[in-house]
Scaffold this motif. Structure first.
Motif, PDB file in Angstrom:
ATOM      1  N   GLU A 110       3.560   5.715  -4.596  1.00 30.53           N
ATOM      2  CA  GLU A 110       4.902   6.133  -4.974  1.00 30.53           C
ATOM      3  C   GLU A 110       5.772   4.965  -5.419  1.00 30.53           C
ATOM      4  O   GLU A 110       6.976   5.140  -5.615  1.00 30.53           O
ATOM      5  CB  GLU A 110       5.571   6.868  -3.802  1.00 30.53           C
ATOM      6  CG  GLU A 110       4.834   8.145  -3.396  1.00 30.53           C
ATOM      7  CD  GLU A 110       5.469   8.838  -2.206  1.00 30.53           C
ATOM      8  OE1 GLU A 110       5.920   8.117  -1.293  1.00 30.53           O
ATOM      9  OE2 GLU A 110       5.521  10.082  -2.196  1.00 30.53           O
ATOM     10  N   ASN A 111       5.176   3.769  -5.558  1.00 33.23           N
ATOM     11  CA  ASN A 111       5.970   2.597  -5.934  1.00 33.23           C
ATOM     12  C   ASN A 111       5.435   1.907  -7.183  1.00 33.23           C
ATOM     13  O   ASN A 111       5.706   0.730  -7.416  1.00 33.23           O
ATOM     14  CB  ASN A 111       6.040   1.596  -4.768  1.00 33.23           C
ATOM     15  CG  ASN A 111       4.655   1.128  -4.329  1.00 33.23           C
ATOM     16  OD1 ASN A 111       3.642   1.561  -4.872  1.00 33.23           O
ATOM     17  ND2 ASN A 111       4.615   0.270  -3.327  1.00 33.23           N
ATOM     18  N   PHE A 112       4.682   2.652  -8.005  1.00 31.40           N
ATOM     19  CA  PHE A 112       4.191   2.103  -9.265  1.00 31.40           C
ATOM     20  C   PHE A 112       5.033   2.683 -10.393  1.00 31.40           C
ATOM     21  O   PHE A 112       5.103   3.910 -10.548  1.00 31.40           O
ATOM     22  CB  PHE A 112       2.712   2.432  -9.466  1.00 31.40           C
ATOM     23  CG  PHE A 112       2.081   1.684 -10.607  1.00 31.40           C
ATOM     24  CD1 PHE A 112       1.773   0.335 -10.474  1.00 31.40           C
ATOM     25  CD2 PHE A 112       1.807   2.313 -11.812  1.00 31.40           C
ATOM     26  CE1 PHE A 112       1.202  -0.363 -11.520  1.00 31.40           C
ATOM     27  CE2 PHE A 112       1.239   1.624 -12.865  1.00 31.40           C
ATOM     28  CZ  PHE A 112       0.934   0.271 -12.713  1.00 31.40           C
ATOM     29  N   PRO A 113       5.696   1.828 -11.185  1.00 32.74           N
ATOM     30  CA  PRO A 113       6.601   2.336 -12.229  1.00 32.74           C
ATOM     31  C   PRO A 113       5.911   3.320 -13.168  1.00 32.74           C
ATOM     32  O   PRO A 113       4.772   3.125 -13.587  1.00 32.74           O
ATOM     33  CB  PRO A 113       7.007   1.062 -12.977  1.00 32.74           C
ATOM     34  CG  PRO A 113       6.873  -0.026 -11.962  1.00 32.74           C
ATOM     35  CD  PRO A 113       5.691   0.362 -11.124  1.00 32.74           C
ATOM     36  N   GLY A 114       6.644   4.400 -13.461  1.00 34.91           N
ATOM     37  CA  GLY A 114       6.123   5.412 -14.373  1.00 34.91           C
ATOM     38  C   GLY A 114       5.614   6.657 -13.688  1.00 34.91           C
ATOM     39  O   GLY A 114       5.426   7.694 -14.339  1.00 34.91           O
ATOM     40  N   PHE A 115       5.381   6.566 -12.366  1.00 39.14           N
ATOM     41  CA  PHE A 115       4.866   7.715 -11.614  1.00 39.14           C
ATOM     42  C   PHE A 115       5.679   7.877 -10.336  1.00 39.14           C
ATOM     43  O   PHE A 115       5.727   6.958  -9.504  1.00 39.14           O
ATOM     44  CB  PHE A 115       3.394   7.511 -11.236  1.00 39.14           C
ATOM     45  CG  PHE A 115       2.469   7.356 -12.414  1.00 39.14           C
ATOM     46  CD1 PHE A 115       1.964   8.468 -13.078  1.00 39.14           C
ATOM     47  CD2 PHE A 115       2.112   6.096 -12.860  1.00 39.14           C
ATOM     48  CE1 PHE A 115       1.107   8.318 -14.163  1.00 39.14           C
ATOM     49  CE2 PHE A 115       1.259   5.937 -13.943  1.00 39.14           C
ATOM     50  CZ  PHE A 115       0.761   7.056 -14.598  1.00 39.14           C
ATOM     51  N   ASN A 116       6.309   9.027 -10.170  1.00 42.16           N
ATOM     52  CA  ASN A 116       6.979   9.285  -8.896  1.00 42.16           C
ATOM     53  C   ASN A 116       5.964   9.364  -7.766  1.00 42.16           C
ATOM     54  O   ASN A 116       6.200   8.867  -6.668  1.00 42.16           O
ATOM     55  CB  ASN A 116       7.767  10.599  -8.963  1.00 42.16           C
ATOM     56  CG  ASN A 116       9.003  10.474  -9.814  1.00 42.16           C
ATOM     57  OD1 ASN A 116       9.610   9.413  -9.886  1.00 42.16           O
ATOM     58  ND2 ASN A 116       9.373  11.559 -10.474  1.00 42.16           N
ATOM     59  N   GLN A 173       0.954  -6.893  -3.978  1.00 45.65           N
ATOM     60  CA  GLN A 173       1.262  -5.501  -4.230  1.00 45.65           C
ATOM     61  C   GLN A 173       0.526  -5.065  -5.491  1.00 45.65           C
ATOM     62  O   GLN A 173       0.023  -5.894  -6.266  1.00 45.65           O
ATOM     63  CB  GLN A 173       2.771  -5.309  -4.417  1.00 45.65           C
ATOM     64  CG  GLN A 173       3.599  -5.540  -3.165  1.00 45.65           C
ATOM     65  CD  GLN A 173       3.397  -4.464  -2.125  1.00 45.65           C
ATOM     66  OE1 GLN A 173       3.457  -3.279  -2.434  1.00 45.65           O
ATOM     67  NE2 GLN A 173       3.169  -4.870  -0.886  1.00 45.65           N
ATOM     68  N   LEU A 174       0.467  -3.754  -5.700  1.00 51.79           N
ATOM     69  CA  LEU A 174      -0.172  -3.229  -6.904  1.00 51.79           C
ATOM     70  C   LEU A 174       0.485  -3.805  -8.158  1.00 51.79           C
ATOM     71  O   LEU A 174      -0.194  -4.201  -9.108  1.00 51.79           O
ATOM     72  CB  LEU A 174      -0.089  -1.704  -6.890  1.00 51.79           C
ATOM     73  CG  LEU A 174      -0.598  -0.944  -8.120  1.00 51.79           C
ATOM     74  CD1 LEU A 174      -2.041  -1.307  -8.418  1.00 51.79           C
ATOM     75  CD2 LEU A 174      -0.446   0.559  -7.901  1.00 51.79           C
ATOM     76  N   THR A 175       1.812  -3.887  -8.142  1.00 48.91           N
ATOM     77  CA  THR A 175       2.528  -4.381  -9.316  1.00 48.91           C
ATOM     78  C   THR A 175       2.286  -5.871  -9.542  1.00 48.91           C
ATOM     79  O   THR A 175       2.248  -6.334 -10.688  1.00 48.91           O
ATOM     80  CB  THR A 175       4.038  -4.124  -9.173  1.00 48.91           C
ATOM     81  OG1 THR A 175       4.456  -4.509  -7.851  1.00 48.91           O
ATOM     82  CG2 THR A 175       4.361  -2.657  -9.388  1.00 48.91           C
ATOM     83  N   THR A 176       2.120  -6.667  -8.476  1.00 51.12           N
ATOM     84  CA  THR A 176       1.847  -8.093  -8.672  1.00 51.12           C
ATOM     85  C   THR A 176       0.416  -8.310  -9.146  1.00 51.12           C
ATOM     86  O   THR A 176       0.137  -9.270  -9.873  1.00 51.12           O
ATOM     87  CB  THR A 176       2.108  -8.906  -7.395  1.00 51.12           C
ATOM     88  OG1 THR A 176       1.214  -8.481  -6.352  1.00 51.12           O
ATOM     89  CG2 THR A 176       3.546  -8.740  -6.927  1.00 51.12           C
ATOM     90  N   ALA A 213      -6.818 -13.510 -10.832  1.00 54.60           N
ATOM     91  CA  ALA A 213      -5.768 -12.493 -10.821  1.00 54.60           C
ATOM     92  C   ALA A 213      -5.919 -11.579  -9.618  1.00 54.60           C
ATOM     93  O   ALA A 213      -7.035 -11.265  -9.188  1.00 54.60           O
ATOM     94  CB  ALA A 213      -5.824 -11.667 -12.111  1.00 54.60           C
ATOM     95  N   GLY A 214      -4.787 -11.142  -9.072  1.00 54.84           N
ATOM     96  CA  GLY A 214      -4.815 -10.152  -7.997  1.00 54.84           C
ATOM     97  C   GLY A 214      -4.921 -10.755  -6.615  1.00 54.84           C
ATOM     98  O   GLY A 214      -4.502 -11.890  -6.372  1.00 54.84           O
ATOM     99  N   ASP A 215      -5.514 -10.003  -5.708  1.00 52.81           N
ATOM    100  CA  ASP A 215      -5.535 -10.375  -4.292  1.00 52.81           C
ATOM    101  C   ASP A 215      -6.312 -11.642  -3.991  1.00 52.81           C
ATOM    102  O   ASP A 215      -6.154 -12.216  -2.909  1.00 52.81           O
ATOM    103  CB  ASP A 215      -6.116  -9.218  -3.461  1.00 52.81           C
ATOM    104  CG  ASP A 215      -5.147  -8.062  -3.308  1.00 52.81           C
ATOM    105  OD1 ASP A 215      -3.938  -8.286  -3.480  1.00 52.81           O
ATOM    106  OD2 ASP A 215      -5.600  -6.941  -3.021  1.00 52.81           O
ATOM    107  N   VAL A 216      -7.173 -12.100  -4.885  1.00 54.30           N
ATOM    108  CA  VAL A 216      -7.932 -13.322  -4.611  1.00 54.30           C
ATOM    109  C   VAL A 216      -7.135 -14.580  -4.949  1.00 54.30           C
ATOM    110  O   VAL A 216      -7.585 -15.688  -4.663  1.00 54.30           O
ATOM    111  CB  VAL A 216      -9.276 -13.351  -5.377  1.00 54.30           C
ATOM    112  CG1 VAL A 216     -10.223 -12.308  -4.827  1.00 54.30           C
ATOM    113  CG2 VAL A 216      -9.066 -13.152  -6.869  1.00 54.30           C
ATOM    114  N   ARG A 217      -5.968 -14.439  -5.580  1.00 56.66           N
ATOM    115  CA  ARG A 217      -5.144 -15.604  -5.918  1.00 56.66           C
ATOM    116  C   ARG A 217      -4.236 -15.963  -4.757  1.00 56.66           C
ATOM    117  O   ARG A 217      -3.686 -15.093  -4.084  1.00 56.66           O
ATOM    118  CB  ARG A 217      -4.305 -15.326  -7.170  1.00 56.66           C
ATOM    119  CG  ARG A 217      -3.485 -16.537  -7.621  1.00 56.66           C
ATOM    120  CD  ARG A 217      -2.833 -16.297  -8.974  1.00 56.66           C
ATOM    121  NE  ARG A 217      -1.625 -15.499  -8.890  1.00 56.66           N
ATOM    122  CZ  ARG A 217      -0.424 -16.001  -8.626  1.00 56.66           C
ATOM    123  NH1 ARG A 217      -0.266 -17.281  -8.370  1.00 56.66           N
ATOM    124  NH2 ARG A 217       0.637 -15.198  -8.608  1.00 56.66           N
TER     125      ARG A 217
END
Length: 320
Positions: free
Chosen positions: A52-58, A286-289, A276-280
């Motif tokens: 519910e916290n990814f832009p573009g989708f409620n 977060q999903l957005t980061t 990129a992502g969680d390994v950095r």
């Protein structure tokens, strides 16, 4: 029989949100792009009941979002190599060689977006009951516990979300947390506390499991060091994750937590290798980061490849 050698301009390791985004950006830049994934495309977001916290989708399920991103990457021109495990790799300034079970890859630029791996429950009986009462994915295995009593172990957003989701099947869900507060979003915590099927046991660790071929009970250690058993039919574990970076220790610089060291440019210590992502190594995950990292890594990879082309044109390397 010799393995086929593939030479994409950009190879992305990992098809989670960071890797898929990197693939989309690289392919749209007209770079020959391949994403290598050893499991299901989508990574850990496939386990999310709702996002519910990814832009573009409620509100969208993790599976739906992963499928959308997969389809978009293919439409952009990305080639996907799924369920293919890396056997070895050699990363230097001059070349990048990645050998998998099926192919040998020699990309010009490499983007590592391998993601995280869920931590196993640290008890002696974990291996005995893994899949026979101890689970790590409520979407995969929750339906096995229709009308039964189960436990959820952990206190973050994944644990709270799983506990709520599992009430669709279980008659009772007991969430066991070693601390005295949750780390989940306040909205999710409110939903948990208002659900009559959920009981919370605070300041408690799971130290053992009991059963025959399947799990029957968990052994708990309370805050005062006393122990007791609770009867459960199944347990779902969400106690954190660790980066999938073991294979990069020889070639790349890692921090004390096992994350690959790279700044906001996503560049590692080896030219042409990005992360990129969680390994950095970073403070916010977060999903957005993850999507942001994938964007930056792909753009920087394109710049690196363009520099290589210019270097070849003028007969010299721009990195030596």
């Amino acid at each position: 029989m010799d393995k086929q050698i593939k030479e994409p301009e950009v190879l992305v390791i990992g098809a989670g949100p960071a890797g898929l985004t990197a693939g989309i950006y690289a392919a749209r830049s007209k770079l020959d792009t391949l994403i290598l994934e050893d499991e299901l495309v989508g990574g850990q977001i496939r386990d999310a009941r709702f996002i519910e916290n990814f832009p573009g989708f409620n509100r969208i399920s993790g599976v739906e979002l992963a499928d959308h991103m997969r389809e978009q990457s293919i439409s952009a021109g990305v080639e996907l190599d799924e369920f293919d495990s890396i056997l070895s790799l050699n990363l230097t300034d001059d070349e990048k060689i990645i050998e998998t079970a099926r192919f040998i890859y020699r990309p010009q630029a490499l983007i590592i977006a391998a993601g995280m791996r869920r931590k196993k429950l640290p008890i002696p009986e974990e291996k005995q009951f893994h899949g026979n009462g101890i689970h790590y994915c409520e979407l995969c295995d929750g339906h096995l516990y229709e009308g039964k009593e189960i436990a959820v172990i952990g206190g973050g957003g994944a644990a709270v979300g799983a506990a709520i989701a599992l009430t669709k099947f279980a008659t009772k869900v007991t969430i066991i947390h070693r601390s005295n507060s949750f780390r989940a979003d306040k909205k999710d915590q409110d939903a948990l506390f208002n659900n009559p099927k959920i009981e919370v046991i605070w300041s408690t660790k799971v130290v053992g499991a009991v059963g025959d071929k399947i799990l029957h009970a968990l052994v708990l250690e309370m805050a005062d060091s006393s122990r007791r058993k609770i009867t459960v039919d199944g347990a779902f574990v969400y106690i954190g994750s660790s980066p999938r970076t073991e294979m990069y220790v020889r070639d790349l610089k890692l921090d004390s937590y096992g994350n690959i060291i790279a700044g906001e440019s996503c560049e590692t210590n080896i030219p042409g290798v990005f992360v990129a992502g969680d390994v950095r190594t970073k403070s916010v995950r977060q999903l957005t980061t993850a999507v942001s990292d994938g964007t930056v890594a792909a753009i920087m990879a394109e710049q690196y490849i363009n520099n290589l082309r210019r270097g070849k044109l003028y007969g010299k390397s721009v990195y030596n």
